[in-house]
Design a protein around this motif. Structure first.
Motif: not given
Length: 392
Positions: A286-290, A317-321, A336-341, A358-359
């Motif tokens: 996740d790109p948020a280091p915390y 949603g798109d914004a979170a992605r 690699a974009a990971n999607f729950t399917v 979109h990813a």
């Protein structure tokens, strides 16, 4: 576009049709668990069972006795798959169906380790231990995780690996009969609840110029409005700073970032030393280091200088992605974009084609599909249709 489906060995072992079924989805790769945490999993198509209960974190292959001789911390073996080497048996079947196989290694998430070796666990500001969360600042934990990765990642036939929980784990945990939803904790409050105050971390804070006991008191003070039933403490690093104060928040993050980076660098180096030269190493990130948990918080530039790429959580949603993929856009490496399917797990297989496109527009260059073994036939049919339109 290259796509990989996640699988457990028990999805394949004992099911002669499993490998062909996965190949028919249109994926080129399977990410196959070789070391995994405890879980209860459905197997909706297996001819011999419908439920597998993995009672504790375990490796799904026979560990090398010589490697672990004399070590207090060592991997546990599984008893819930009828195979001496479930990983190897499943990998062979999948490769026989024309699929590349990469290992899937869960590291800092192990409830049995914490139960049997309580001193290895994260300790929050209230003194509560999290047995599911090994503290990665502890030398014995780091040594164990590095050795586990070096053994579990380069299994025979694996062309690469994906390392999950390669960093801090904390409060968030899908625990059996969880009863923690009574107080709403945004991710800022979860960060405070994930700060470790074990003896090693206290020494680390001290070396960074912090008074560990006063820091723990500050965390407890900051959380008082949350326990009183006030509004959600919020999301994002700004919310952490508001709760804890900018200086203390920054100091805790600096210590934790240094620890996590050291672990990641050591783990990747050990895997590469044990594997073939072209072995691919990716981290769930996740790109948020915390952030902590299965997707370890990282700095995009640093992690792509260490590993070959990242697997990013992109369900939603798109914004979170965009927030997740954006920091990696334009950089060298696998994104690699990971999607729950699985619909029942919050996934949206019917919108996979659109969401994947979109990813890609944001900078992703591969897909991950969670989870082909857990999905019912209707979800797999949607995945198959989406991949056929995306060109596989």
């Amino acid at each position: 576009m290259r796509a990989s489906a996640f699988l457990y060995p028990w999805d394949v072992v004992g099911d002669p049709d499993a490998a062909a079924r996965i190949a028919e989805l249109g994926v080129q790769q399977v990410t196959l668990a070789s070391a995994y945490h405890s879980t209860r999993a459905l197997t909706p198509r297996h001819p011999d069972h419908r439920i597998v209960t993995a009672e504790h974190a375990a490796v799904l292959y026979p560990p090398d006795p010589a490697r672990w001789a004399g070590r207090a911390l060592r991997p546990y073996t599984s008893s819930w798959v009828a195979s001496r080497d479930a990983y190897a048996e499943a990998a062979e079947a999948l490769a026989g169906a024309g699929l590349d196989v990469h290992s899937w290694v869960v590291l800092a998430h192990n409830s049995r380790l914490g139960a049997e070796h309580p001193d290895t666990s994260v300790v929050n500001a209230y003194g509560d231990r999290y047995p599911w969360a090994p503290c990665v600042a502890r030398p014995e934990v780091r040594a164990y995780l590095v050795e586990l990765a070096a053994e579990a990642a380069p299994r025979a036939g694996a062309l690469g690996t994906e390392l999950e929980s390669c960093g801090w784990y904390g409060f968030a945990h899908l625990h059996a009969h969880d009863k923690v939803a009574g107080v709403g904790l945004g991710d800022a409050a979860q960060y405070l609840m994930s700060l470790c105050f074990c003896s090693v971390c206290r020494d680390g804070y001290g070396a960074a110029g912090l008074d560990a006991e006063e820091s723990a008191r500050a965390v407890r003070r900051a959380l008082e409005p949350v326990w009183a039933g006030g509004a959600d403490a919020g999301t994002g690093w700004d919310a952490v700073e508001k709760l804890l104060g900018a200086d203390l928040a920054a100091a805790t993050l600096a210590f934790r970032t240094e620890v996590a980076r050291g672990l990641q660098e050591s783990v990747v180096a050990a895997v590469r030393a044990a594997a073939a030269p072209d072995f691919q190493v990716l981290l769930h990130a996740d790109p948020a280091p915390y952030r902590c948990g299965a997707n370890a918080g990282v700095d995009a530039g640093h992690i792509l200088s260490v590993a070959d790429g990242v697997v990013l959580p992109c369900t939603g949603g798109d914004a979170a992605r965009a927030a997740v993929i954006g920091p990696f856009a334009g950089r060298e490496g696998v994104v690699a974009a990971n999607f729950t399917v699985v619909r029942g797990m919050g996934g949206s297989p019917d919108t996979l084609e659109r969401d994947a496109a979109h990813a890609v527009s944001l900078g992703a260059n591969q897909l991950r599909l969670y989870h082909a073994g857990l999905a019912p036939d209707s979800d797999l049919a949607a995945v198959r249709a989406a991949l056929s339109h995306l060109g596989g």
